[in-house]
Design a protein around this motif. Structure first.
Motif, PDB file in Angstrom:
ATOM      1  N   PHE A  97      52.734  40.433  72.036  1.00 14.64           N
ATOM      2  CA  PHE A  97      53.639  41.332  71.330  1.00 14.64           C
ATOM      3  C   PHE A  97      52.907  42.555  70.791  1.00 14.64           C
ATOM      4  CE2 PHE A  97      55.775  37.180  70.782  1.00 14.64           C
ATOM      5  CZ  PHE A  97      56.905  37.474  71.521  1.00 14.64           C
ATOM      6  N   GLN A  98      53.723  43.492  70.282  1.00 13.16           N
ATOM      7  CA  GLN A  98      53.173  44.749  69.759  1.00 13.16           C
ATOM      8  C   GLN A  98      52.180  44.516  68.627  1.00 13.16           C
ATOM      9  OE1 GLN A  98      56.139  47.603  68.743  1.00 13.16           O
ATOM     10  NE2 GLN A  98      54.787  48.786  67.450  1.00 13.16           N
ATOM     11  N   GLU A 181      55.610  45.841  74.415  1.00 11.42           N
ATOM     12  CA  GLU A 181      54.909  46.956  73.769  1.00 11.42           C
ATOM     13  C   GLU A 181      53.487  46.572  73.359  1.00 11.42           C
ATOM     14  OE1 GLU A 181      56.237  49.951  73.468  1.00 11.42           O
ATOM     15  OE2 GLU A 181      58.406  49.759  73.417  1.00 11.42           O
ATOM     16  N   PRO A 182      52.676  46.063  74.281  1.00 12.14           N
ATOM     17  CA  PRO A 182      51.365  45.537  73.870  1.00 12.14           C
ATOM     18  C   PRO A 182      50.390  46.609  73.401  1.00 12.14           C
ATOM     19  CG  PRO A 182      51.517  45.563  76.252  1.00 12.14           C
ATOM     20  CD  PRO A 182      52.875  45.949  75.738  1.00 12.14           C
ATOM     21  N   THR A 183      50.641  47.871  73.707  1.00 12.15           N
ATOM     22  CA  THR A 183      49.646  48.894  73.353  1.00 12.15           C
ATOM     23  C   THR A 183      50.170  49.888  72.329  1.00 12.15           C
ATOM     24  OG1 THR A 183      50.375  50.331  75.139  1.00 12.15           O
ATOM     25  CG2 THR A 183      48.616  48.795  75.652  1.00 12.15           C
ATOM     26  N   THR A 184      51.409  49.708  71.910  1.00  4.71           N
ATOM     27  CA  THR A 184      52.038  50.740  71.087  1.00  4.71           C
ATOM     28  C   THR A 184      51.331  50.958  69.752  1.00  4.71           C
ATOM     29  OG1 THR A 184      54.107  50.138  72.100  1.00  4.71           O
ATOM     30  CG2 THR A 184      54.251  51.466  70.131  1.00  4.71           C
ATOM     31  N   ALA A 185      50.812  49.881  69.157  1.00  9.33           N
ATOM     32  CA  ALA A 185      50.219  50.023  67.835  1.00  9.33           C
ATOM     33  C   ALA A 185      48.758  50.479  67.899  1.00  9.33           C
ATOM     34  CB  ALA A 185      50.327  48.697  67.083  1.00  9.33           C
ATOM     35  N   LEU A 186      48.251  50.718  69.093  1.00 10.71           N
ATOM     36  CA  LEU A 186      46.814  50.974  69.223  1.00 10.71           C
ATOM     37  C   LEU A 186      46.503  52.457  69.424  1.00 10.71           C
ATOM     38  CD1 LEU A 186      46.134  48.015  71.645  1.00 10.71           C
ATOM     39  CD2 LEU A 186      45.773  48.057  69.181  1.00 10.71           C
ATOM     40  N   VAL A 188      44.813  55.794  71.162  1.00 12.04           N
ATOM     41  CA  VAL A 188      44.827  56.215  72.563  1.00 12.04           C
ATOM     42  C   VAL A 188      43.651  55.639  73.352  1.00 12.04           C
ATOM     43  CG1 VAL A 188      45.037  58.196  74.069  1.00 12.04           C
ATOM     44  CG2 VAL A 188      45.784  58.368  71.709  1.00 12.04           C
ATOM     45  N   SER A 189      42.452  55.749  72.786  1.00 11.09           N
ATOM     46  CA  SER A 189      41.288  55.322  73.564  1.00 11.09           C
ATOM     47  C   SER A 189      41.255  53.805  73.713  1.00 11.09           C
ATOM     48  CB  SER A 189      39.991  55.831  72.933  1.00 11.09           C
ATOM     49  OG  SER A 189      39.769  55.228  71.687  1.00 11.09           O
ATOM     50  N   VAL A 190      41.847  53.088  72.762  1.00 10.68           N
ATOM     51  CA  VAL A 190      41.873  51.628  72.839  1.00 10.68           C
ATOM     52  C   VAL A 190      43.001  51.170  73.766  1.00 10.68           C
ATOM     53  CG1 VAL A 190      42.020  49.522  71.485  1.00 10.68           C
ATOM     54  CG2 VAL A 190      40.956  51.540  70.506  1.00 10.68           C
ATOM     55  N   GLN A 191      44.099  51.933  73.756  1.00  8.56           N
ATOM     56  CA  GLN A 191      45.221  51.630  74.632  1.00  8.56           C
ATOM     57  C   GLN A 191      44.796  51.434  76.068  1.00  8.56           C
ATOM     58  OE1 GLN A 191      48.448  54.445  74.728  1.00  8.56           O
ATOM     59  NE2 GLN A 191      49.141  53.827  72.693  1.00  8.56           N
ATOM     60  N   SER A 192      44.011  52.367  76.567  1.00  8.13           N
ATOM     61  CA  SER A 192      43.670  52.285  77.984  1.00  8.13           C
ATOM     62  C   SER A 192      42.742  51.105  78.242  1.00  8.13           C
ATOM     63  CB  SER A 192      43.075  53.604  78.479  1.00  8.13           C
ATOM     64  OG  SER A 192      41.928  53.918  77.747  1.00  8.13           O
ATOM     65  N   GLN A 193      41.965  50.711  77.212  1.00  4.42           N
ATOM     66  CA  GLN A 193      41.146  49.499  77.381  1.00  4.42           C
ATOM     67  C   GLN A 193      42.047  48.278  77.552  1.00  4.42           C
ATOM     68  OE1 GLN A 193      38.780  49.266  73.829  1.00  4.42           O
ATOM     69  NE2 GLN A 193      37.654  51.140  74.267  1.00  4.42           N
ATOM     70  N   ILE A 194      43.033  48.159  76.685  1.00  4.89           N
ATOM     71  CA  ILE A 194      43.920  46.994  76.725  1.00  4.89           C
ATOM     72  C   ILE A 194      44.708  46.976  78.031  1.00  4.89           C
ATOM     73  CG2 ILE A 194      45.892  45.890  75.593  1.00  4.89           C
ATOM     74  CD1 ILE A 194      43.259  45.631  74.080  1.00  4.89           C
TER      75      ILE A 194
END
Lengths: 326, 313, 328
Positions: A97-98, A181-186, A188-194
């Motif tokens: 989840f988010q 929404e697994p990356t919404t709370a993260l 930008v640079s961490v989003q692409s890692q996840i």
């Protein structure tokens, strides 16, 4: 084409409210192949999260699945009693989840949570389960996994927590993962890692994924196919490349044009006038008709059926009409 | 259809109320509707006590000791003139209850209003200003909270009564009660308002008002206050019941309203002396009235709390 | 040639994040501070859109709030049209306040839920005594509503009757009501859906052309920033690491952090490019790394980067704070 894991047919989800019944998901159908990543995109209120919850039997009462069927690996699961459904969720479905903190118990260390989940699903010793847990944490990219495994959730950063949640979702070797929404709370640079961890884990573990997000960028990076929802209905579904590069539905076209990209020229973004209708006062015909520049009289009266166009399936009177002409 | 602006506004207000979620949840709860009806009846009968009550218990001329301690009308020695019987001075119990609830409710409403105004003001200032002002106000509140309300009320009532020893007690009793109940209740308002203010203060609409240089006093009054009133309403309702009980308790303990113009609590106390000699009606009927009133108001408060809490919807 | 409207020099903001006094004494802890903004200097030119990009903890919102006076400065100086904002008082400050405004991130929190829309929009007019009569004020509110693409009739409604995009239009109307020259936009579209984001971004550009506004545009989204900004400043952990002209930053990023951010942008053109995701996460700003704070995540960091804070290196294309970056 034959290896279908999940099959959703004519799903309708309703919520009774004081102003009458609200149809949050209206006649949505899609299939999910084994090992495939299907993106569900849409604006807030388009019904993407509710579709996800309905598939895994997590619709909160008084909401209910009013019509349609959901089959997981050939077994019908939408009408199962809640206890049975709970077991299927535990064995076959992983969830991300988010907010990673909502999936992790703050009172137990990561090791305890992972090991317990592994033990309930696999008949192996505690020692083996711990080794497996460390292996999983290592796979999702947590540095020094053998040391950090005994930490508590609050000792991890946001991105690391989401990695732990992904590891937790993989513990039971699920066949299906729902990522809402697994990356919404993260950041930008961490989003692409996840995103890349999610992608890697799915292909390595052979799990199918339903990726629910409002961020088309994330879909573009991970998904194989994408379903675009609008006002609780399916607007367009097809291979991600085709839908993004050559959208067929006027809504998808407008949506793609409205995203600023770093290569685009020109000053103005394409904009879709107005906003999505509230689910309580959806127009009688096509839900998008009031905002659609190409709307014809038919669009205001009847809801279009879904037609195959090349690789995609689109619900639009224009497509139907052109199909008839051609 | 021609309609002037004022009626238009009023119409839209009524439409808004009938259309609101709160009204909807009200019509959906039978218990709440019954509680509201009872509360309304009690308030109305208290308000119109001089018109509807069969006797005037304060009119000493009409009292007759011959009629004292009569049981309710339905028992053998009862007098149909006195439906719920009479007390030791020959006052009609029913009329005294109607007049008594008038006094009890007035004390309750005024002291709740006093506590609310005091608590809201201090809570707003503490929450909005923060820092030292906040610390001082909230520490006072903490100290206040560590004493039971009844103790504070007794203390204040006792002190004032001792100081004003020579004064007309009948006249001072009301003020003393209101101040002592009000002072023991303000903390709850202050705490609630402070914590909601802390949330609202950081919202962007307050920042937008700060940005244009609006005076902090006006920001509190125009922006923050209307948005922190929801929980206050709930507390005020529940506090009304509590205040009525506190008034009854203080009167029962003898520091409240004197016996010449009895409130419900005073009546229970007087009746208490006769309980063991068999005259149960003098204390039972006011007691039942008090219980019904408090229960009804509390039920209303509970409903209001749930209706205003979006999480429970 | 440079017509500077807002000049920010050595701006620093330190927050006290220590535990309460009693806890500190008992647990024998030092006072803890957080440098949310660290020695930032920048200038915003009249008529341009200057964007600040950065991730959480970069201090971008803190800078925005300091510029409009919602937060005090720990050190440094802000000049607005040549006037030091810490100096004036009373009437002069009131006149200055009329000249700048802010658009907030969350349209659900930025409008008082108990007020009707026309009262919300008229508040700055009232505060600055801008329209003499009630009917003038109403006419101005109607004009503003139409200017932002809404109907004049919407004024009598309450905020909850509108969608997020419409609320943001109302917030823009309020910001415009005092005829400001300079508007700080703090993530104005990050709470909105993409199709609505496009409407708001287009509206903001149109208003800028029409009214000659200057924007400070705060965002975490590089694609949005590229679309809106003439010049861009990149923040990392409270420091401005690179400033460059809009298109130039994307064509030729110099600071390794800027490059990392650009790489993290999703590939919507489906070019199939494969890029390694960035390393590491943003460190805790309470205890930032020594030297250049980016060095633990930097692919080209040297020993010097760990010890010393790099100087600002200026060139025609902008400035960059890095020992290693190639300054062409």
């Amino acid at each position: 084409m034959s290896d279908t894991l999940l099959s959703v047919k004519n799903l309708v989800v309703e919520f009774p409210t004081r102003r009458g019944i609200l149809t949050a998901v209206d006649n949505v159908s899609f299939d999910l192949e084994r090992g495939e990543v299907l993106g569900l995109v849409g604006e807030s209120g388009a019904g993407k999260s509710i579709t996800g919850s309905a598939v895994i039997g997590l619709i909160e009462p008084p909401g209910r699945i009013a019509a349609g069927t959901v089959h997981l690996a050939g077994q019908r699961i939408d009408n199962l009693p809640s206890e049975k459904m709970r077991r299927i969720r535990g064995d076959k479905i992983g969830m991300v989840f988010q907010d990673p903190l909502s999936s992790l118990n703050p009172l137990y260390s990561v090791a305890e949570q992972l090991v317990e989940t592994i033990l309930t699903h696999k008949g192996i010793s505690k020692k083996q389960a711990r080794d497996r847990a460390i292996e999983l944490l290592d796979e999702v990219g947590i540095p020094a996994a053998d040391l950090r495994i005994d930490d508590y959730p609050h000792q991890f950063s946001g991105g690391m927590r989401q990695r732990v949640v992904i590891a937790l979702a993989l513990c039971a070797d699920p066949e299906l993962i729902i990522a809402d929404e697994p990356t919404t709370a993260l950041d930008v640079s961490v989003q692409s890692q996840i995103v890349s961890v999610l992608k890697k884990m799915c292909s390595e573990h052979g799990a199918s994924v339903i990726l629910i997000t409002h961020d088309i960028g994330v879909i573009a990076e991970v998904a194989d196919r994408v379903a675009v929802l609008y006002s609780g209905r399916m607007a367009e579904i097809g291979p991600v490349r085709d839908v993004i590069k050559h959208p067929q539905h006027p809504y998808t076209k407008g949506l793609m044009g409205s995203i600023p990209t770093i290569t685009q020229e020109g000053d103005r973004l394409t904009q879709i006038p107005g906003s999505m209708p509230r689910l309580t006062d959806r127009p009688p015909g096509c839900a998008f008709a009031p905002r659609c520049e190409m709307a014809m009289s038919a669009c205001h009266h009847s809801h279009p059926s879904e037609e195959n166009v090349g690789t995609a399936r689109v619900a639009c009177h224009l497509i139907t009409k052109m199909g008839a002409v051609a | 259809m021609p309609m002037n602006k004022e009626t238009g506004k009023k119409m839209s207000l009524i439409v808004r109320i009938l259309d609101s979620d709160i009204w909807y949840s009200f019509t959906r709860s039978k218990v709440t509707m019954i509680a509201a009806l009872i509360t309304f009846l009690i308030f109305a009968s208290a308000l119109f006590a001089p018109i509807i009550s069969p006797h005037n218990p304060f009119d000493l001329a009409s009292l007759s000791l011959m009629d004292s301690l009569l049981p309710p009308a339905w028992s053998a020695e009862g007098d149909p003139n006195y439906l719920l019987g009479t007390d030791d001075q020959g006052r009609d119990v029913l009329s005294t209850i109607l007049y008594g609830s008038r006094i009890s409710l007035t004390v309750g409403l005024v002291s709740v209003a006093f506590a609310a105004v005091l608590g809201i003001t201090l809570g707003l200032i503490a929450g909005y200003m923060g820092g030292r002002v906040d610390a001082i106000i909230m520490r006072i509140a903490d100290v206040q909270l560590s004493f039971p309300a009844i103790l504070i009320a007794l203390l204040i009532a006792g002190t004032v009564n001792a100081l004003a020893g020579g004064m007309d007690r009948e006249r001072s009793a009301f003020t003393v009660l209101v101040i002592s109940i009000g002072l023991s209740f303000w903390v709850q308002y202050a705490r609630t308002v402070r914590s909601s203010t802390l949330v609202e203060r950081n919202k962007e609409y307050v920042q937008a008002a700060r940005l244009i240089g609006l005076h902090p006093f006006l920001i509190m009054l125009r922006h923050v206050l209307p948005n922190v009133m929801g929980p206050v309403l709930v507390i005020a309702t529940i506090n009304l019941a509590l205040a009525v009980i506190t008034e009854a308790t203080l009167s029962f303990l003898g520091v409240g309203i004197p016996g010449t113009q009895p409130s419900l609590g005073t009546m229970i106390r007087t009746g208490n002396d006769f309980l063991f000699s068999g005259e149960w009606w003098i204390t039972l009927f006011p007691g039942a009235m008090l219980a019904i009133l408090v229960l009804a108001v509390n039920l209303l408060g509970d409903w209001l709390r749930d209706a205003l809490n979006p999480k429970l919807r | 040639m440079k017509d500077v409207l807002v000049n920010v020099e050595n701006l620093t903001r330190i927050f006290d994040v220590s535990k309460p006094w009693l806890n500190r004494v008992i647990e024998r802890e030092e006072k803890k501070t957080l440098r949310a903004v660290n020695d930032v200097s920048l200038e915003i030119r009249r008529g341009e859109t200057f964007a600040l990009v950065g991730e959480s903890g970069s201090g971008k919102s803190t800078i925005a709030k300091m510029i409009v006076g919602l937060l005090g400065l720990s050190q440094g100086k802000i000049d607005f049209d040549g006037i030091d904002l810490s100096q004036p008082d009373g009437a002069e400050m009131r006149a200055l306040r009329q000249r700048y405004q802010m658009i907030f991130q969350d349209p659900f929190a930025s409008l008082n839920p108990r007020w009707r829309v026309n009262k919300i929009i008229a508040e700055p007019l009232r505060q600055f005594d801008m329209e003499s009569s009630e009917s003038d004020r109403n006419r101005r509110v109607e004009e503003l509503l139409e200017l932002v693409g809404m109907s004049a009739k919407d004024g009598v409604k309450f905020p909850h009757e509108f969608s997020g995009g419409q609320r943001q239009r109302i917030a823009i109307a309020r910001a415009l009501s005092s005829n400001p020259e300079f508007i700080v936009c703090d993530e104005p579209t990050s709470a909105l859906d993409v199709s609505v984001q496009a409407q708001i971004l287009n509206l903001m550009r149109d208003l800028q052309d029409e009214l000659g506004l200057t924007y400070l545009f705060i965002s975490h989204d590089l694609s949005v920033v590229r679309h809106m900004a003439n010049r861009i400043g990149v923040l990392y952990l409270g420091r401005l690491v690179e400033v460059a002209d809009g298109k130039e930053l994307f064509r030729n990023p110099r600071h390794p952090y800027t490059k990392m951010l650009l790489n993290a942008i999703p590939d919507l053109d489906m070019t199939g490019r494969k890029v390694a995701p960035p390393d590491g996460e943003i460190p805790n700003p309470i205890n930032p790394p020594s030297g250049c704070t980016f060095h633990p995540r930097c692919p080209i960091a040297t020993e010097q980067c760990k010890r010393e804070i790099p100087p600002i290196r200026n060139s025609d294309a902008g400035s960059v704070v890095c020992f290693e970056a190639v300054c062409a």
